[in-house]
Structures are given as structure tokens and as C-alpha cells.
Design a protein around this motif. Structure first.
Motif, mmCIF file in Angstrom:
data_model
loop_
_atom_site.group_PDB
_atom_site.id
_atom_site.type_symbol
_atom_site.label_atom_id
_atom_site.label_comp_id
_atom_site.label_asym_id
_atom_site.label_seq_id
_atom_site.Cartn_x
_atom_site.Cartn_y
_atom_site.Cartn_z
ATOM 1 N N ARG A 16 39.763 33.952 37.805
ATOM 2 C CA ARG A 16 39.717 35.310 38.359
ATOM 3 C C ARG A 16 41.023 36.050 38.067
ATOM 4 O O ARG A 16 41.014 37.202 37.632
ATOM 5 N N TRP A 54 31.030 37.648 38.972
ATOM 6 C CA TRP A 54 31.843 38.248 40.030
ATOM 7 C C TRP A 54 31.804 39.773 40.052
ATOM 8 O O TRP A 54 32.037 40.381 41.080
ATOM 9 N N TRP A 55 31.558 40.385 38.883
ATOM 10 C CA TRP A 55 31.603 41.854 38.800
ATOM 11 C C TRP A 55 30.363 42.377 38.085
ATOM 12 O O TRP A 55 29.954 41.835 37.052
ATOM 13 N N ALA A 60 33.997 47.933 37.657
ATOM 14 C CA ALA A 60 34.304 47.117 38.834
ATOM 15 C C ALA A 60 35.454 46.156 38.539
ATOM 16 O O ALA A 60 36.307 45.917 39.403
ATOM 17 N N VAL A 61 35.505 45.622 37.323
ATOM 18 C CA VAL A 61 36.614 44.739 36.938
ATOM 19 C C VAL A 61 37.921 45.524 36.927
ATOM 20 O O VAL A 61 38.942 45.079 37.470
ATOM 21 N N ASP A 64 39.151 46.242 40.496
ATOM 22 C CA ASP A 64 39.776 45.091 41.146
ATOM 23 C C ASP A 64 41.119 44.755 40.506
ATOM 24 O O ASP A 64 42.037 44.304 41.194
#
Length: 199
Positions: A16, A54-55, A60-61, A64
Motif C-alpha cells: 500500500r 483497494w481503490w 481514488a489512488v 489517498d
């Protein structure tokens, strides 16, 4: 000799962090339109499916990645300076905002995120909840402190004050029009303070 089971939690956290670091690096190197999930995965050394687990999207990546870069490492909440001098504190904060807008390393990913927010209602909702609203609440807290100290009109609409402080900076930055520097930041802080000065 006993066999140890791989720690999947640690491996996932490493992946991550690598993905977020890769996204931050790439957004500073390539135009946002040319940034791809594939490029982020390659830079991070993971598979595309790991990112999509996760995204839901590139935006969205990027969000974050920006959020993780701005989070307080001590885990504390967002707070604005409160020296007891509202004018000095506002000039400090607006100068810092102007400097960030003028820094390509900050401006490029933020412009990318702004583009995604305009076109993605789900990401816009997440942005409001996790970044915009916590920041606005911190600004209101500082202004409320100034009201209690008699430095700001008691009946001032604090959301309006926030909009008047940050709106002109944001507009100039979005439209790439007019200078954004410490002098403009100071003039903006002084003008808003005059508008909401106690009677």
C-alpha cells in the motif's frame, strides 16, 4: 526448525505504501491524463489487481496519496496556528497556502485530484468527508477562538469568512490568473479582517 508463516498484514501495508509513493512520484513526472494504473503498479512493483483491490479508480489512488502525505505523523487532528493574534495567524496560513499553490510538486497532484472530483461524485463525497470538511472545521475553530477574544465580529458567519479568505486564492490558482504570493496573501487577510472587524 519451526517454519514461520509470512505476515500478510505487513506485506500488504508495504504494498500500500509503495503504491501511494509511486502515485505521488508519477503525478509529478507525467501529465495526469497520461497517468495509468499500470504505470503506478509497475513503479510500485505490484500487480494491477492489487491496486484495484483497494481503490476503484486512478483518482481514488491519487487522493489517498495526497492525503497520506498531508497526514500528521503524530496522529493529531488538523489545527491552525493560534498565537492570540488572528491577523498574524491568518497571514501565516494564507502565505503557506499561496506557497503550496506555487509549488509544482504540490500543484500538479492537486489539479489532478480537482479534475477527478469534478467528474466523479463518489470521489467528491470522499474528498469532502476526509479532507475538505476536517480542514474547514479547523478553520472555523480558529475563527471561533478569535470571536471569543473579541478580534472578530460576534455575529460573523464563519463559513462565509472562510470562503472569503480562501476563495480568491483558489480562483487565481484554478484559472492560472493573477499572482499568488505572500503579498497577495497578506492583502487578502487584511481585507477580510477589516470586513469582519468588531464594531
Amino acid at each position: 526448525m519451526a517454519r514461520t508463516t509470512p505476515d500478510r498484514t505487513r506485506r500488504s501495508e508495504r504494498s500500500r505504501i509503495a503504491i501511494l509513493d509511486a502515485a505521488r512520484e508519477l503525478i509529478g513526472e507525467v501529465e495526469y491524463a497520461k497517468l495509468t494504473i499500470e504505470a503506478i503498479a509497475t513503479r510500485a512493483g505490484v500487480g494491477k489487481q492489487t491496486i484495484y483491490r483497494w481503490w476503484p479508480s486512478k483518482g481514488a489512488v491519487v487522493f489517498d496519496a495526497l492525503l497520506s502525505a498531508s497526514e500528521n505523523p503524530e496522529g493529531g487532528g488538523i489545527e491552525l496556528p493560534d498565537t492570540g493574534d488572528l491577523g498574524a495567524d491568518l497571514r501565516t496560513v494564507l502565505r503557506a497556502t499561496a506557497a503550496e499553490f506555487a509549488d509544482p510538486a504540490f500543484a500538479a497532484p492537486l489539479r489532478a485530484l480537482t479534475t477527478e472530483i469534478v467528474n466523479d461524485p463518489d470521489l467528491a463525497a470522499v474528498y469532502r468527508e476526509r479532507m475538505a470538511e476536517p480542514m474547514r472545521a479547523a478553520k472555523r475553530r480558529r475563527l471561533r477562538s478569535a470571536q471569543r477574544a473579541g478580534q472578530l465580529r460576534a455575529d460573523a458567519d464563519l463559513d462565509l469568512v472562510v470562503d472569503m479568505l480562501y476563495g480568491p486564492l483558489t480562483q487565481r490558482w484554478l484559472q492560472r490568473s493573477g499572482r499568488i504570493d505572500a503579498e497577495f496573501a497578506d492583502a487578502l487577510a487584511d481585507a477580510v479582517l477589516r470586513a469582519f472587524a468588531p464594531a
